[in-house]
Design an enzyme around this catalytic site. Structure first.
Site, short mmCIF file in Angstrom:
data_model
loop_
_atom_site.label_atom_id
_atom_site.label_comp_id
_atom_site.label_asym_id
_atom_site.label_seq_id
_atom_site.Cartn_x
_atom_site.Cartn_y
_atom_site.Cartn_z
N CYS A 1 11.78 -7.01 -4.76
CA CYS A 1 13.12 -6.61 -4.36
C CYS A 1 13.66 -7.44 -3.20
CB CYS A 1 13.10 -5.12 -3.97
SG CYS A 1 14.70 -4.46 -3.47
N ASP B 1 42.08 -47.92 -16.69
CA ASP B 1 42.15 -49.38 -16.58
C ASP B 1 41.86 -50.06 -17.91
OD1 ASP B 1 42.16 -51.94 -15.02
OD2 ASP B 1 40.06 -51.95 -15.68
N ARG C 1 29.50 -1.29 -10.02
CA ARG C 1 28.77 -1.23 -8.76
C ARG C 1 29.66 -1.64 -7.60
NH1 ARG C 1 25.03 -2.31 -12.63
NH2 ARG C 1 22.95 -1.42 -12.33
N SER D 1 11.68 5.22 -6.75
CA SER D 1 10.98 3.97 -7.05
C SER D 1 9.53 4.07 -6.58
CB SER D 1 11.67 2.80 -6.35
OG SER D 1 13.00 2.68 -6.79
N LYS E 1 13.37 11.07 -12.09
CA LYS E 1 12.89 9.91 -12.83
C LYS E 1 12.16 9.00 -11.83
CE LYS E 1 16.77 10.08 -16.06
NZ LYS E 1 17.97 9.37 -16.59
#
Length: 634
Positions: free
Chosen positions: A87, A604, A325, A180, A221
């Site tokens: 992270c 050119d 977000r 987490s 979760k």
């Protein structure tokens, strides 16, 4: 004395738990009326009534692929009390000045505006959101939006300090927690997070499950980022947690973000994880997912919990994405893996003369809103919506409309410049693409300090850093001009050597019915191979840039490529020059010089047969590297 203290702690704990049990028992009773009462006062609306009362979903939050974005994730801090390997870069990240971050009133105002347009779910993220000192009053204010259509208020956390604040969060309306946790081994936890704290996380998990038994109803979760050779051996122990515990373990494919040293070899894919679990649990079966779920859900018969897999790398779910977000510094990201952003913070602060909106200013704005709600058309809107909401929604709508059908593939993502995951937003000035209304042009020209005429529907402004040189009074200044106004060379002695790249483009447009394209294609011009000679000319010119542009530094160029392509319609040559170096300053001027000299060489060599040619559109289309980060134009 020690025994007295222990007894006091035990009694306090028992009292608190008893209070919690009474609170949730009362809530459960209130939420379960008698059959008779339910029949008389809470009859479910009929299908016809639902259709009659249904409101069209906001066009501002609907993209060009008809995806309706009713889920908003808000990062409320850049800070974190862990340093997880996947992270945050090992060296940490530079934190923004407090002034650049969203205040609590600003987060509430943005939440109110999004809820008024149909957002039904808000998730607070970080950094680590629980380290924000005013997290509880913030959640309480956002929770009050339930009366205006908000259905879910969630938080993503590492769980270190969650157990101390959980009761108050639930009272504020918390409905879901994503926690987490990448290992069940306390020693491995310390290695992966570079911090201690496994026991605190376990305490938070136990407290959530305990409160749920009392009726809190919080969905739990546990998110586990799986890395081959790091924690893949713990997949089965995590699965075992679902045997007795009513929770969902979600295995997440390792994703690339700046600074996390991502490699394809570390990534363990969805199919491989499934095979590992099936070997131990052959009865594993698929569960029907909701259309907007990011997770693919599975269940083992007889187990209390479930398993989920977030497959961002191998099986993207872009087609049903309903998420937006907001970063902690107030930028809107329409895609996690996209690097285009637009600042909502600066637009919001226009209602407060560009200053951060504190509690006092917020109360004044709410008073103004109350007065305006005398107009019946505004009745029912949250008081927290900003006075300049129309401008805000205008910009949000344009950003959402530019959301792509899906994010880049694996081969591109691993090399694409994006923010570190810990920030998903840090010091990035806005970018915007798409049709811009007159009101939006005026708004953006003020925001960028650029004249309105510089904006066009096909232009996208993007940078990963707000690196602008300013005078003491805050006005922008040129880098190559001294205090007295004289031209001078900028010192690069204090800059670091980094890999840098720039790409420039231009067009040579032939006049109508010009014979030049045919002669180029057949290579029959008297001066020879036009595109081949122009390519060499561009490469040589890039090397000589310091000799041509007086204030450019000589730099060690490592690569120059010049591509020239004759348009199939035969009326123009597109020129793209790419220059790379490892040095202390960028190579934008080298790329521009290469592109322009290649185009002039085409001119050119073809001028004898077409004197009406035009060289146009010389521009930098990409730069990357160095302190200012990435900038790109479509």
């Amino acid at each position: 004395m020690k025994s007295m203290r222990a007894g006091l702690v035990a009694r306090t704990s028992c009292t608190r738990h008893a209070t919690t049990r009474r609170r949730f028992a009362t809530s459960a009773a209130a939420a379960t009326p008698s059959t008779e009462s339910h029949t008389q006062t809470q009859l479910a609306p009929s299908r016809r009534e639902k259709i009659r009362d249904a409101k069209p979903f906001s066009d501002f939050l609907t993209d060009n692929f008809r995806r309706q974005h009713d889920y908003l994730r808000i990062s409320i801090t850049e800070r974190c009390n862990l340093r997880c390997l996947y992270c945050m870069p090992e060296e940490g990240v530079p934190l923004s000045p407090n002034r650049d971050l969203l205040t609590t009133p600003e987060i509430v105002m943005l939440s109110s505006s999004f809820v008024s347009q149909g957002v039904t779910k808000i998730r607070l993220t970080g950094g680590e959101p629980t380290v924000r000192s005013d997290i509880l009053p913030l959640m309480s204010q956002i929770g009050s939006l339930r009366s205006h259509g908000l259905k879910e208020l969630c938080i993503t956390t590492n769980g270190i300090s969650l157990h101390r604040k959980l009761d108050s969060m639930v009272e504020s309306g918390l409905t879901g927690i994503n926690l987490s946790l990448d290992t069940l081994d306390p020693w491995q936890f310390q290695i992966m997070t570079r911090r201690k704290g496994f026991e605190a996380v376990q305490k938070s998990i136990d407290r959530i499950l305990e409160m749920n038994k009392l009726g809190a109803g919080v969905k739990l979760k546990i998110n586990c980022v799986v890395m081959r050779g790091v924690n893949d051996r713990e997949i089965l122990p995590f699965v075992e947690l679902t045997r007795e515990k009513d929770l969902e373990i979600r295995f997440i494919e390792y994703m690339p973000f700046d600074g996390n040293k991502w490699s394809k070899g570390k990534m363990l894919g969805y199919d491989e994880m499934l095979d590992m679990i099936r070997e131990q649990h052959p009865t594993l079966s698929k569960v029907q997912d909701h259309k907007n779920d990011t997770s693919k859900t599975w269940h083992i018969p007889g187990f209390a919990g479930r398993l989920g897999f977030i497959t961002s790398m191998t099986h993207n779910f872009c087609g049903t994405c309903n998420r937006l977000r907001i970063t902690s510094d107030g930028n809107l990201k329409v895609c996690l893996f996209g690097n285009a952003e637009v600042s909502l913070r600066d637009i919001l602060r226009q209602s407060n003369n560009g200053e951060p909106i504190d509690e006092q200013a917020f109360e004044a704005l709410k008073t103004l809103k109350t007065e305006r709600q005398q107009n019946s058309a505004l009745t029912g809107q949250p008081l927290g919506t900003p006075p300049n909401e129309a401008e805000l929604l205008d910009v949000i709508g344009m950003a959402v409309k530019r959301k792509k059908a899906k994010h880049a593939g694996l081969g591109t993502l691993e090399h694409m410049k994006n923010r570190p995951m810990i920030l998903i937003g840090h010091n990035t000035p806005p970018s915007l693409t798409g049709p811009i209304s007159p009101r939006g042009k005026a708004l953006l020209s003020n925001h960028f300090a650029m004249p309105t005429s510089t904006f066009s529907p096909s232009t996208r402004y993007f940078s990963t850093s707000a690196r602008r040189l300013k005078d003491d009074d805050g006005t922008l200044k040129l880098t190559h001009v001294s205090e007295s106004g004289a031209a001078h060379m900028v010192s690069i002695s204090d800059k670091n050597v980094t890999s840098r790249i720039a790409k420039a483009a231009c067009t040579v447009r032939f006049s109508e019915s010009s014979p030049a394209p045919g002669l180029i294609l057949s290579n029959t011009l008297k001066k020879g191979d036009v595109l081949g000679v122009a390519r060499i000319a561009g490469i040589m010119a890039a090397k000589r840039t310091p000799d041509l542009i007086p204030l450019c530094h000589p730099i060690p160029i490592s690569k120059v490529s010049v591509d020239l392509e004759l348009d199939p319609a035969g009326n123009k040559v597109e020129v793209v020059a790419t220059v790379a170096c490892d040095g202390k300053t960028g190579v934008e001027m080298e790329a521009l010089t290469a592109a322009s000299m290649a185009a002039l060489t085409v001119y050119d060599m073809c001028k004898a047969v077409d004197r009406g040619m035009v060289v146009e559109g010389l521009r930098v289309v990409l730069k990357d590297g160095g302190k200012s980060g990435r900038w790109e134009m479509d």
